[in-house]
Scaffold this motif. Structure first.
Motif, PDB file in Angstrom:
ATOM      1  N   LEU A  65      -6.171  -6.914   7.039  1.00  8.25           N
ATOM      2  CA  LEU A  65      -5.814  -5.507   6.952  1.00  8.25           C
ATOM      3  C   LEU A  65      -4.454  -5.435   6.272  1.00  8.25           C
ATOM      4  O   LEU A  65      -3.527  -6.145   6.669  1.00  8.25           O
ATOM      5  N   MET A  98      -2.938   0.692  11.446  1.00  8.37           N
ATOM      6  CA  MET A  98      -3.364  -0.644  11.058  1.00  8.37           C
ATOM      7  C   MET A  98      -3.278  -1.592  12.260  1.00  8.37           C
ATOM      8  O   MET A  98      -4.179  -2.410  12.491  1.00  8.37           O
ATOM      9  N   PHE A 148      -3.500  -8.669  10.594  1.00 10.57           N
ATOM     10  CA  PHE A 148      -2.628  -7.709   9.932  1.00 10.57           C
ATOM     11  C   PHE A 148      -1.167  -8.164   9.975  1.00 10.57           C
ATOM     12  O   PHE A 148      -0.754  -8.900  10.881  1.00 10.57           O
TER      13      PHE A 148
END
Length: 292
Positions: free
Chosen positions: A197, A232, A243
């Motif tokens: 991500l 996120m 992420f």
């Protein structure tokens, strides 16, 4: 259309909230005929019927629903006026309006605003948006401070200044159920095999990450991109992928149970405080700028 009489609008609002003229009359201590006449005057000025019969009572028409939605906003604001005027007059409330550039880590921003958050009677207004519109709002004194991933633009017409608040290494996180020891041991090259991500391309951090991937020869497998770093993190914690997050906000990140740090990379995320000459003297802006 005639100008709206807000007394008529208020009677309409009470009838709609109470569900009928009889209950509204009881609440207001007035005759049903008086309230009914006032509502008819409002309908006449708007040019549309606002109520229609439903058995022995009434219900809103489509036009009535539209009018009620706006009346609800107006009178809810009106109910707050007395409290807000009292706070302003007595000095009880301290207002701080902050703009958060949509590309920066919200967890880092929360920590950097820490010196202001413990202020008694704080009234904090946070507005997230793109960098350029936030600069315009700041220049027009609609905001006291903007936190962004880049310094103030070199534009003499805006007359903005900035200060670097934080330059933090970036860590890569993922749910503990998806992160294995081998991936940690082989970091950063293990990122090539993991769903990632990333922030969207307008974020300064994304440009730095792309250069870092290119330098290492890693072709990232991007499964999602986000403008909002907090979102996120939520999607990452939910298992969508791995992420990046600024280590400045890792204490807040720890509140998301089950996340595991895979490794830290050489990329740093900067957060700059941008302000005007006038807002520089705001006591809470000073506290944020002077924090160690």
């Amino acid at each position: 259309m005639k100008e709206i009489n807000y007394r008529h609008l208020y009677y309409f609002w009470v009838v709609a909230k109470e569900g009928g003229f009889s209950k509204a009359a009881d609440r207001l201590g007035m005759a049903i005929q008086t309230i009914s006449a006032q509502v008819r005057e409002l309908e006449k000025s708007l040019g549309h019927q606002l109520f229609k019969p439903m058995g022995r009572s009434v219900t809103l028409t489509e036009a009535g629903h539209a009018a009620y939605a706006r009346a609800e906003e107006i009178f809810q604001i009106g109910q707050r006026i007395a409290q807000e005027v009292k706070q302003a007059a007595t000095g009880q409330a301290v207002r701080l309006a902050v703009g958060l550039s949509d590309g920066i880590s919200k967890l880092a921003a929360h920590k950097l605003l820490g010196p202001a958050l413990a202020t008694p009677e704080l009234r904090l207004l946070c507005h997230e948006g793109e960098f350029e519109p936030l600069m315009a709002e700041l220049a027009l004194h609609q905001l006291d401070l903007v936190l962004a991933g880049q310094p103030a633009p070199q534009n003499p017409n805006l007359r903005l200044s900035s200060q670097l608040l934080s330059s933090s290494a970036v860590g890569w996180y993922g749910p503990g159920t998806q992160v294995h020891k081998a991936q940690i041991d082989q970091f950063p090259h293990s990122l090539a095999q993991l769903p990632l991500l990333l922030p969207t391309h307008h974020s300064p951090l994304r440009a730095s990450l792309d250069r870092w991937f290119e330098h290492l020869g890693i072709e990232p497998r991007v499964v999602a991109e986000f403008e909002d770093s907090a979102m996120m993190s939520v999607f990452g914690a939910g298992g969508l992928g791995i992420f990046p997050a600024s280590l400045t906000g890792q204490d807040d990140l720890a509140l998301m149970k089950g996340l595991k740090l895979i490794g830290e990379c050489e990329v740093h995320e900067e957060v700059h405080a941008i302000y005007t000459r006038r807002s520089r003297h705001h006591p809470l802006v000073q506290a944020i700028l002077q924090a160690p």
